[in-house]
Design a protein around this motif. Sequence first.
Motif, PDB file in Angstrom:
ATOM      1  N   ASN A  25       0.842  -1.199   0.000  1.00 35.96           N
ATOM      2  CA  ASN A  25       0.000   0.000   0.000  1.00 35.96           C
ATOM      3  C   ASN A  25       0.878   1.250   0.000  1.00 35.96           C
ATOM      4  OD1 ASN A  25      -2.370   1.516   0.082  1.00 35.96           O
ATOM      5  ND2 ASN A  25      -2.483   1.468   2.308  1.00 35.96           N
ATOM      6  N   PRO A  26       1.699   1.452  -1.058  1.00 40.77           N
ATOM      7  CA  PRO A  26       2.615   2.600  -1.056  1.00 40.77           C
ATOM      8  C   PRO A  26       1.912   3.938  -1.156  1.00 40.77           C
ATOM      9  CG  PRO A  26       2.605   1.547  -3.205  1.00 40.77           C
ATOM     10  CD  PRO A  26       1.782   0.678  -2.298  1.00 40.77           C
ATOM     11  N   LEU A  27       0.654   3.933  -1.644  1.00 39.49           N
ATOM     12  CA  LEU A  27      -0.076   5.186  -1.787  1.00 39.49           C
ATOM     13  C   LEU A  27      -0.963   5.471  -0.584  1.00 39.49           C
ATOM     14  CD1 LEU A  27      -1.109   4.770  -5.528  1.00 39.49           C
ATOM     15  CD2 LEU A  27       0.971   5.760  -4.589  1.00 39.49           C
ATOM     16  N   GLY A  28      -0.941   4.600   0.425  1.00 42.17           N
ATOM     17  CA  GLY A  28      -1.743   4.792   1.629  1.00 42.17           C
ATOM     18  C   GLY A  28      -0.856   5.119   2.820  1.00 42.17           C
ATOM     19  N   ASP A  29      -1.500   5.157   3.980  1.00 39.29           N
ATOM     20  CA  ASP A  29      -0.764   5.540   5.179  1.00 39.29           C
ATOM     21  C   ASP A  29      -0.308   4.359   6.016  1.00 39.29           C
ATOM     22  OD1 ASP A  29      -3.250   4.741   5.841  1.00 39.29           O
ATOM     23  OD2 ASP A  29      -3.785   6.483   7.059  1.00 39.29           O
ATOM     24  N   SER A  30      -0.819   3.150   5.750  1.00 37.16           N
ATOM     25  CA  SER A  30      -0.440   1.997   6.570  1.00 37.16           C
ATOM     26  C   SER A  30      -0.816   0.718   5.833  1.00 37.16           C
ATOM     27  CB  SER A  30      -1.157   2.038   7.930  1.00 37.16           C
ATOM     28  OG  SER A  30      -2.562   1.969   7.745  1.00 37.16           O
ATOM     29  N   PRO A  31      -0.208  -0.434   6.212  1.00 33.20           N
ATOM     30  CA  PRO A  31      -0.611  -1.718   5.620  1.00 33.20           C
ATOM     31  C   PRO A  31      -2.076  -2.024   5.932  1.00 33.20           C
ATOM     32  CG  PRO A  31       1.468  -1.926   6.788  1.00 33.20           C
ATOM     33  CD  PRO A  31       0.912  -0.582   7.156  1.00 33.20           C
ATOM     34  N   GLU A  32      -2.673  -2.912   5.128  1.00 39.81           N
ATOM     35  CA  GLU A  32      -4.088  -3.208   5.255  1.00 39.81           C
ATOM     36  C   GLU A  32      -4.287  -4.658   5.681  1.00 39.81           C
ATOM     37  OE1 GLU A  32      -6.598  -0.684   2.315  1.00 39.81           O
ATOM     38  OE2 GLU A  32      -5.040  -1.593   1.106  1.00 39.81           O
ATOM     39  N   SER A  33      -5.001  -4.849   6.789  1.00 40.22           N
ATOM     40  CA  SER A  33      -5.437  -6.168   7.265  1.00 40.22           C
ATOM     41  C   SER A  33      -4.281  -7.164   7.272  1.00 40.22           C
ATOM     42  CB  SER A  33      -6.598  -6.686   6.403  1.00 40.22           C
ATOM     43  OG  SER A  33      -7.668  -5.775   6.391  1.00 40.22           O
ATOM     44  N   THR A  34      -3.201  -6.838   7.958  1.00 45.73           N
ATOM     45  CA  THR A  34      -2.040  -7.724   7.981  1.00 45.73           C
ATOM     46  C   THR A  34      -2.354  -9.067   8.634  1.00 45.73           C
ATOM     47  OG1 THR A  34      -1.343  -6.648  10.036  1.00 45.73           O
ATOM     48  CG2 THR A  34      -0.415  -5.805   7.991  1.00 45.73           C
ATOM     49  N   TYR A  35      -3.306  -9.093   9.574  1.00 48.74           N
ATOM     50  CA  TYR A  35      -3.633 -10.344  10.248  1.00 48.74           C
ATOM     51  C   TYR A  35      -4.384 -11.317   9.333  1.00 48.74           C
ATOM     52  CZ  TYR A  35      -7.871  -7.543  10.677  1.00 48.74           C
ATOM     53  OH  TYR A  35      -8.949  -6.751  10.405  1.00 48.74           O
ATOM     54  N   LEU A  36      -4.897 -10.840   8.207  1.00 47.16           N
ATOM     55  CA  LEU A  36      -5.635 -11.698   7.283  1.00 47.16           C
ATOM     56  C   LEU A  36      -4.792 -12.141   6.092  1.00 47.16           C
ATOM     57  CD1 LEU A  36      -9.072  -9.822   7.141  1.00 47.16           C
ATOM     58  CD2 LEU A  36      -8.537 -11.906   8.392  1.00 47.16           C
ATOM     59  N   LEU A  37      -3.531 -11.723   6.017  1.00 49.09           N
ATOM     60  CA  LEU A  37      -2.698 -12.027   4.851  1.00 49.09           C
ATOM     61  C   LEU A  37      -2.562 -13.528   4.584  1.00 49.09           C
ATOM     62  CD1 LEU A  37       0.064  -9.323   5.357  1.00 49.09           C
ATOM     63  CD2 LEU A  37      -1.540  -9.452   3.446  1.00 49.09           C
ATOM     64  N   PRO A  38      -2.342 -14.394   5.604  1.00 47.74           N
ATOM     65  CA  PRO A  38      -2.217 -15.834   5.297  1.00 47.74           C
ATOM     66  C   PRO A  38      -3.464 -16.438   4.670  1.00 47.74           C
ATOM     67  CG  PRO A  38      -1.376 -15.334   7.500  1.00 47.74           C
ATOM     68  CD  PRO A  38      -2.087 -14.106   7.024  1.00 47.74           C
ATOM     69  N   LYS A  39      -4.611 -15.805   4.816  1.00 48.53           N
ATOM     70  CA  LYS A  39      -5.842 -16.371   4.280  1.00 48.53           C
ATOM     71  C   LYS A  39      -5.934 -16.214   2.762  1.00 48.53           C
ATOM     72  CE  LYS A  39      -8.208 -15.462   8.637  1.00 48.53           C
ATOM     73  NZ  LYS A  39      -7.961 -16.832   9.085  1.00 48.53           N
ATOM     74  N   SER A  40      -5.035 -15.452   2.162  1.00 48.66           N
ATOM     75  CA  SER A  40      -5.056 -15.298   0.706  1.00 48.66           C
ATOM     76  C   SER A  40      -4.418 -16.480  -0.013  1.00 48.66           C
ATOM     77  CB  SER A  40      -4.334 -14.006   0.311  1.00 48.66           C
ATOM     78  OG  SER A  40      -2.966 -14.062   0.684  1.00 48.66           O
ATOM     79  N   PHE A  41      -3.708 -17.346   0.702  1.00 51.14           N
ATOM     80  CA  PHE A  41      -3.084 -18.502   0.052  1.00 51.14           C
ATOM     81  C   PHE A  41      -3.157 -19.743   0.943  1.00 51.14           C
ATOM     82  CE2 PHE A  41       0.160 -16.105   2.300  1.00 51.14           C
ATOM     83  CZ  PHE A  41       0.889 -17.068   2.978  1.00 51.14           C
ATOM     84  N   ASP A  42      -4.197 -19.839   1.789  1.00 49.33           N
ATOM     85  CA  ASP A  42      -4.308 -20.966   2.718  1.00 49.33           C
ATOM     86  C   ASP A  42      -5.035 -22.161   2.126  1.00 49.33           C
ATOM     87  OD1 ASP A  42      -6.816 -19.918   2.565  1.00 49.33           O
ATOM     88  OD2 ASP A  42      -7.134 -19.704   4.724  1.00 49.33           O
ATOM     89  N   GLY A  43      -5.393 -22.111   0.848  1.00 52.51           N
ATOM     90  CA  GLY A  43      -6.097 -23.223   0.225  1.00 52.51           C
ATOM     91  C   GLY A  43      -7.574 -23.276   0.508  1.00 52.51           C
ATOM     92  N   ASP A  44      -8.103 -22.271   1.181  1.00 53.17           N
ATOM     93  CA  ASP A  44      -9.520 -22.247   1.545  1.00 53.17           C
ATOM     94  C   ASP A  44     -10.175 -21.021   0.910  1.00 53.17           C
ATOM     95  OD1 ASP A  44     -11.977 -22.438   2.649  1.00 53.17           O
ATOM     96  OD2 ASP A  44     -11.369 -22.018   4.710  1.00 53.17           O
ATOM     97  N   PRO A  45     -10.953 -21.191  -0.163  1.00 48.84           N
ATOM     98  CA  PRO A  45     -11.616 -20.031  -0.800  1.00 48.84           C
ATOM     99  C   PRO A  45     -12.643 -19.366   0.101  1.00 48.84           C
ATOM    100  CG  PRO A  45     -11.590 -21.950  -2.267  1.00 48.84           C
ATOM    101  CD  PRO A  45     -11.190 -22.433  -0.913  1.00 48.84           C
ATOM    102  N   GLY A  46     -13.043 -20.027   1.207  1.00 50.24           N
ATOM    103  CA  GLY A  46     -14.017 -19.423   2.103  1.00 50.24           C
ATOM    104  C   GLY A  46     -13.434 -18.340   2.996  1.00 50.24           C
ATOM    105  N   SER A  47     -12.107 -18.229   3.060  1.00 52.04           N
ATOM    106  CA  SER A  47     -11.462 -17.170   3.834  1.00 52.04           C
ATOM    107  C   SER A  47     -10.793 -16.212   2.860  1.00 52.04           C
ATOM    108  CB  SER A  47     -10.436 -17.749   4.801  1.00 52.04           C
ATOM    109  OG  SER A  47      -9.416 -18.425   4.090  1.00 52.04           O
ATOM    110  N   ALA A  48     -10.540 -14.984   3.298  1.00 52.88           N
ATOM    111  CA  ALA A  48     -10.024 -13.983   2.370  1.00 52.88           C
ATOM    112  C   ALA A  48      -9.241 -12.918   3.115  1.00 52.88           C
ATOM    113  CB  ALA A  48     -11.163 -13.337   1.584  1.00 52.88           C
TER     114      ALA A  48
END
Length: 633
Positions: free
Chosen positions: A494-517
Motif C-alpha cells: 500500500n505505497p499510496l496509503g498511510d499503513s498496511p491493510e489487514s495484515t492479520y488476514l494475509l495468510p488467508k489469501s493462500f491458505d487453500g480455503d476459498p471461504g477465507s479472504a
Amino acid sequence: MADGTKAVVDTSAADGAADEAALAAAIDELAGETDQQSPEAARTGTAPDDEPSPAPSSEETSEITAPLSAAEIRAELAAGGAKAAARAAAARPARPPQDPQPTHDPRDTGTLPQTLPAPMRHSGDKIGNRYRLEECISQTETFSSWRAVDEKLRRAVGVHLMASGHQRARRVLAAAKSAALLGDPRFVQVLDAVQEGELVYVVREWLPHASDLAKLLANGPMEPHEAYQMVRQVTDAVAAAHRRGQAHLRLTPRCVLRTDSGQYRINGIAVDAALRGLPADDGAEDAERTDTRAIGALLFAALTHRWPYPEDRYDLQGLPRNLHAVPPDQVRAGVHKGLSELAARALYDHPPHHAEPIRTPEELAKAIALMPRIRQPEPELPAFGAPPRHNTHALPTAPNPTRVVAAPGTAPAPNRLAPVRRTRRRLRRAIKATAWTVALGAIGVASWQLVDSLRHTGPAVTAASPAPSSAAPTVHAATHTPVPIPVKDAQSYNPLGDSPESTYLLPKSFDGDPGSAWTTKGYNDPFGTKPPLKEGTGLLLDLGSQQSVSSVNVQFVGNTSAELRIPGAQAAANPGAAQPEAFTVAGRKSGSSAEFTLENPVTTRYLLIWLTNLPKDTDSKFRGYVAEVKVFG
C-alpha cells in the motif's frame, strides 16, 4: 430537575430500604422460578403468569433484547441495592451453572424500582437533525433500538437511545467511543456516540442483507465446514480485539451476522454489555474467559441445534438440567469430532475426558489453526433418469404389432430384434473403419505429393524449410503440464496509503480455503472514478526463491479489477518499498476470478496483485477481497 438526574441520585433512606427488599424478593423469586414452572413453561422458558413478549421483528439484523439473567437484574438495581445483592447472593444455596447471557426481563418483575425510562420516540422523529427514526427494533425499560436513515449520507443505520441522566449513560458513551476506535472491518462499526441534552444516542452500521446466527440456525444445525468457518472467523476477530484491550462480554447468536459474501461480522462489541448494565469484568483474564465461553456456546449451538444451558434461548431448545459438561457429539449423532472437542474445551472449565480447557480467544484461535482443515463438501450432481434403451422413432413400425405375453411358468419368448440390432451396430462400425481408412490414405497421398513438390522446387523453397520447426515450441507449450508453486508469504502493498491493510488476514489469501479472504480497508472510492482517491492497493506474494512462473489464478469476492505485476530490476531487491511504476504489468483482468497466463514464463521471486477497482460491500464501502491465489510454473 428536567434532565431526571435527581431521580437517580437523591434517594431517601426509605426508598433505599424498599429497593433492598425488592432486590431480595426478585432474586428469591428468580431462584425458585424454575422449580415452580409447569412442563409447558419449562419447555418455553417462561413463567405461566408472564405476559407474552413482543413478537420478534422480521428484520434479519434486528437487535431483539433477550430476557435478563439474575446478574443483570442485580445490575438493574445496583443504584439502590448493591449491598443487599451481595448478601442475597451469599445466602442463596449453590445452583447449577446458569447461562451467562440474559434470561429474564425486568418488566416481568413488578416490584423492581423504576430508574430513568427509555426516551419516548416515534417513527419519523429526527435525532441530531440528521437521523430519521424508521422502525423500533427493541424496547426495554432503559433504552430503545431503532432502524433509522442517515439523511446526510442517505444510508440506513442503527440507533440506540437512552436518557442522558441514566446511571449507565456515561459507560455507554465510553464503550461506544472505544468501539469506534477499534477500526476492525470484522466488527459492525460504531459511527457516532453523542450526548445531546436529555438524550444519549449511539449510531452504528446497518447490514440489511446480513443474517444473524439465530436466523441461520432456525432450520437446523450447520454443516461442519460452515460451523468451522463461523467459529474461526469469530475467534480471530475477538482475539484481535482483546489484543487491543477490547472485549465484547455479551456475544450471542444475535450479535454474529453473516453477509452475502460469506464473511462473518460481529455486532455490539462493548456497547451491548454497557446498555444492559452488565458489570465489566475485574481484569483482562475474566473478560477473555467470558468471551471464550461465549464462542464455545455459539459453536455448540451451531453443531447441535441446542442451547448448551437449561434455558430455551434464541429459538433453540435448552439441554436437560441433569446434563453437565456434555460435548456436542453426545447430544447429536454425526457431529464432527474435532469441532465437538473444541466447543467443549472452550465452553466448560472442566471439559470431559480430562481435556485441557481453553480460556482465552488467543488460545482458541491457535487450537483452530492446529485442526485439520475441514473442506467444503462437493456439490451434489443432479439426478438424471435412465436414458431410453432404444429410439422407437428410428425403428420401422409393424403394420399390425402384436404383443405376445408369456404364460405363467413358461420361458419368455426370445427377442427377435436383438440380432437385427447387433447387425446394425457391426455395420456402423465397419462404415466408420472404412471412412477412417480412406481419410488416412488421402492424407498420406497428399503428404507424399507435398514432399515430392518441395524436393523439385530448388533452393528458394529450401530456405523457408525452418518454418515448420519454429512451431515446435508452441506445440511443446500447449502440452506443458502446470506445476503448482507454493506461496511462502504475503504482505500488504500500500505505497499510496498511510499503513498496511489487514495484515492479520494475509495468510488467508493462500491458505487453500476459498471461504477465507484477505481484505482491504473500506474506501469511499472504488479506485475507478475520476479523479480516484488513489490508483490502487495490492497484495505482494513471496515465492521464497526465484521461480519460473507461467500462470497465476486469483479468486476474488465480488467483481474486482486487478493487474498482475512483476518487479523490475529496480524493485527486485526490495519490492515492498518500491513504487508501482517499478513493476511491469503482465496482465489485466476483471471479474470474480482472474486467470493470468503468461505467454513466456517469467523467472521471479515476487508477484504483485494490484487491485485497481473494488466492489461495493454491504456497508456501502468499497472493499477488495482476495480469497485465494494459486501460482503455477
